[in-house]
Design an enzyme around this catalytic site. Structure first.
Site, PDB file in Angstrom:
ATOM      1  N   HIS A  56       0.724  -1.215  -0.081  1.00  0.00           N
ATOM      2  CA  HIS A  56      -0.063   0.078  -0.199  1.00  0.00           C
ATOM      3  C   HIS A  56       0.892   1.307  -0.077  1.00  0.00           C
ATOM      4  CE1 HIS A  56      -3.943   1.906   1.575  1.00  0.00           C
ATOM      5  NE2 HIS A  56      -3.437   2.596   1.108  1.00  0.00           N
ATOM      6  N   ARG A  60       1.837   8.641  -6.221  1.00  0.00           N
ATOM      7  CA  ARG A  60       1.169   9.940  -6.844  1.00  0.00           C
ATOM      8  C   ARG A  60       1.594  10.258  -8.256  1.00  0.00           C
ATOM      9  NH1 ARG A  60      -1.973  10.447  -2.663  1.00  0.00           N
ATOM     10  NH2 ARG A  60      -1.193  11.044  -0.658  1.00  0.00           N
ATOM     11  N   ASN A  90      -5.320   5.708  -6.832  1.00  0.00           N
ATOM     12  CA  ASN A  90      -6.227   7.039  -6.621  1.00  0.00           C
ATOM     13  C   ASN A  90      -5.212   8.195  -7.202  1.00  0.00           C
ATOM     14  OD1 ASN A  90      -4.476   6.501  -4.382  1.00  0.00           O
ATOM     15  ND2 ASN A  90      -5.672   7.956  -3.264  1.00  0.00           N
ATOM     16  N   ASP A 148      -9.253   2.381  -3.202  1.00  0.00           N
ATOM     17  CA  ASP A 148      -8.621   3.186  -2.018  1.00  0.00           C
ATOM     18  C   ASP A 148      -8.424   4.609  -2.302  1.00  0.00           C
ATOM     19  OD1 ASP A 148      -7.359   3.384   0.481  1.00  0.00           O
ATOM     20  OD2 ASP A 148      -5.413   3.710  -0.489  1.00  0.00           O
ATOM     21  N   HIS A 175     -10.978   0.382   1.316  1.00  0.00           N
ATOM     22  CA  HIS A 175     -10.740   1.322   2.390  1.00  0.00           C
ATOM     23  C   HIS A 175     -12.085   1.224   3.176  1.00  0.00           C
ATOM     24  CE1 HIS A 175      -9.614   5.368   3.612  1.00  0.00           C
ATOM     25  NE2 HIS A 175     -10.632   5.508   4.119  1.00  0.00           N
ATOM     26  N   HIS A 228      -5.343  -0.650   5.939  1.00  0.00           N
ATOM     27  CA  HIS A 228      -5.085   0.054   7.092  1.00  0.00           C
ATOM     28  C   HIS A 228      -6.231   0.003   8.252  1.00  0.00           C
ATOM     29  CE1 HIS A 228      -7.961   2.394   4.706  1.00  0.00           C
ATOM     30  NE2 HIS A 228      -7.024   2.996   4.044  1.00  0.00           N
ATOM     31  N   ASP A 301       0.822   2.684   3.670  1.00  0.00           N
ATOM     32  CA  ASP A 301      -0.019   3.704   3.245  1.00  0.00           C
ATOM     33  C   ASP A 301       0.776   4.936   3.253  1.00  0.00           C
ATOM     34  OD1 ASP A 301      -2.388   4.825   2.718  1.00  0.00           O
ATOM     35  OD2 ASP A 301      -3.289   4.754   4.541  1.00  0.00           O
ATOM     36  N   GLY A 320      -2.924  12.141   5.283  1.00  0.00           N
ATOM     37  CA  GLY A 320      -1.942  11.246   4.800  1.00  0.00           C
ATOM     38  C   GLY A 320      -0.485  11.426   5.406  1.00  0.00           C
TER      39      GLY A 320
END
Ligand SMILES: [Zn+2]
Length: 422
Positions: A56, A60, A90, A148, A175, A228, A301, A320
């Site tokens: 995970h 970006r 994402n 997610d 998620h 998570h 994450d 984040g």
């Protein structure tokens, strides 16, 4: 080129295995009894482990390279001892087309860091309205399907997605948060949120959604992976489902294992994360669940943002925490050294379990094994200094924490992906 790692203390998911001279040749462990080599490293006093595997990671890419890019992200991963990371979809655009996956995998091969694997969106555009083209995404290399960054509000889409993904041999990661119960909560709902006067996100937003998703898995079949995990009740529900034989796995992050919502008293958005930091009882339950195997995997994450974004006021700052470079030393120090958490189990959760979850072979320190290896220094303490991070996100909730267990050498398929010896 052959590399000899002498006098290393070997540890894998079976625990401590004693000292050996490990010869690496052609991307594999060629011998545990030394041999001729062009490069020799004296690893006295160091642990040699299978390099970690992150299920995970937010890299970006494409579209948000101002926060992180393939080079910074994959090199940061290697510095953290990771041989491979799974990038979340994402992004902008969302990773929901085969061409995007192929382009990413091609670009990553030119980076001297960790290997890249890609998770694809479960639904087109991660909009939760219709399934993405799962089989074409799998053919392009997707190893996981997930929306997610978004919650799966459409239960039928998740059920059908689980069933299709299972036919392809791919897990679906969720998620697990009920968006309506979470509402506009920015921190865990409890004493701390009340004292701060901030909108709370209750533990029940997670546990209610996990309960629903476990029912959907029972109905839709397939492999459900819960991302998570952050709550006491969530861990209990996963434990019960596993006892009933359901095909469910779960991950926990380094921050949910080491921080509580009391860190929010300073109103520093660096601690703002989704799901939020919870209470001490949740942290204790997660550590216990990790130890007994209810939680299979530690996943980072890793969620980088620019410092400007993270220095905005608390309500506006994005969620984040970046942590690829500190995950192992943090857990080695806080769990293994301070609490006696079994090192073999931590190595299993960071190296073996994530690989197995995706149907790969776990790396064991044996002749013939793939040389995804990390050498860590269990003694030399060093504070977390985010300004020195390779990741573009140069801030950390653990800044200044004195940690041991820093990686000093990471091998990916026998290639030196990170080195900080001597
Ligand atoms: Zn998430």
């Amino acid at each position: 080129m052959r590399l000899l790692i002498k006098n290393a203390q070997l540890v894998d998911d079976r625990g401590e295995l004693g000292r050996a001279d490990v010869l690496v040749e052609a991307g594999r462990i060629a011998s545990l009894e030394g041999g001729e080599a062009e490069h020799v490293i004296d690893a006295s006093g160091h642990f040699l482990l299978p390099a970690f595997f992150d299920l995970h990671t937010h890299l970006r890419v494409p579209g948000q390279e101002v926060k992180e890019d393939l080079s910074s992200g994959l090199r940061a991963a290697a510095a953290g001892g990771f041989a491979e990371v799974v990038a979340m979809p994402n992004t902008d655009p969302v990773i929901d087309r085969p061409e995007v996956i192929r382009a990413l995998l091609g670009q990553a091969r030119r980076v001297d860091g960790a290997r890249l694997s890609v998770a694809a969106a479960l639904s087109a555009g991660q909009e939760g309205r219709r399934l993405a083209e799962l089989s074409r995404l799998k053919d392009a290399g997707a190893v996981l399907f997930t929306d997610d960054g978004h919650t799966n509000e459409d239960a039928r889409l998740l059920a059908v997605g689980l069933r299709y993904a299972a036919a392809l041999g791919v897990p679906v990661a969720v998620h697990a948060e009920d968006a309506t119960l979470r509402a506009d909560g920015v921190v865990h709902e409890g004493e701390v949120s009340e004292r701060l006067g901030l909108p709370g996100n209750p533990a029940e937003a997670e546990s209610a959604r996990i309960a629903r998703d476990l029912e959907i898995q029972r109905y839709g079949k397939g492999h459900l992976h819960i991302q998570h995990l952050s709550t006491y009740t969530g861990a209990k529900l996963v434990r019960q489902a596993k006892a009933k034989g359901q095909r469910v796995t779960a991950e926990v992050t380094p921050h949910h294992l080491t921080l509580t919502d009391e860190a929010l008293f300073g109103l520093d958005p660096i601690f703002k994360v989704a799901p939020p930091l919870r209470e001490r009882a949740d942290v204790e339950a997660l550590i216990a669940a990790l130890e007994d195997g209810t939680v299979d995997v530690v996943a980072t994450d890793h969620a980088p943002h620019t410092l400007d974004e993270k220095e905005a006021d608390f309500l506006r700052a994005p969620f984040g925490i970046p942590n690829l470079e500190v995950a192992f030393p943090l857990l080695f120090t806080e769990l293994v050294k301070k609490r006696g958490f079994p090192l073999g189990r931590l190595v299993e959760a960071m190296a073996s379990a994530p690989r197995r979850l995706l149907g790969r072979e776990a790396v064991r320190l044996e002749v013939g094994a793939r040389a995804d290896l990390v050498l860590v220094d269990p003694k030399r303490a060093r504070p977390v200094t985010p300004e020195g991070f390779i990741s573009k996100a140069k801030y950390s909730p653990w800044a200044g924490w004195e940690l041991v267990g820093w990686p000093v050498l990471t091998l990916v398929d026998g290639r030196v992906a990170y080195e900080a010896l001597g």
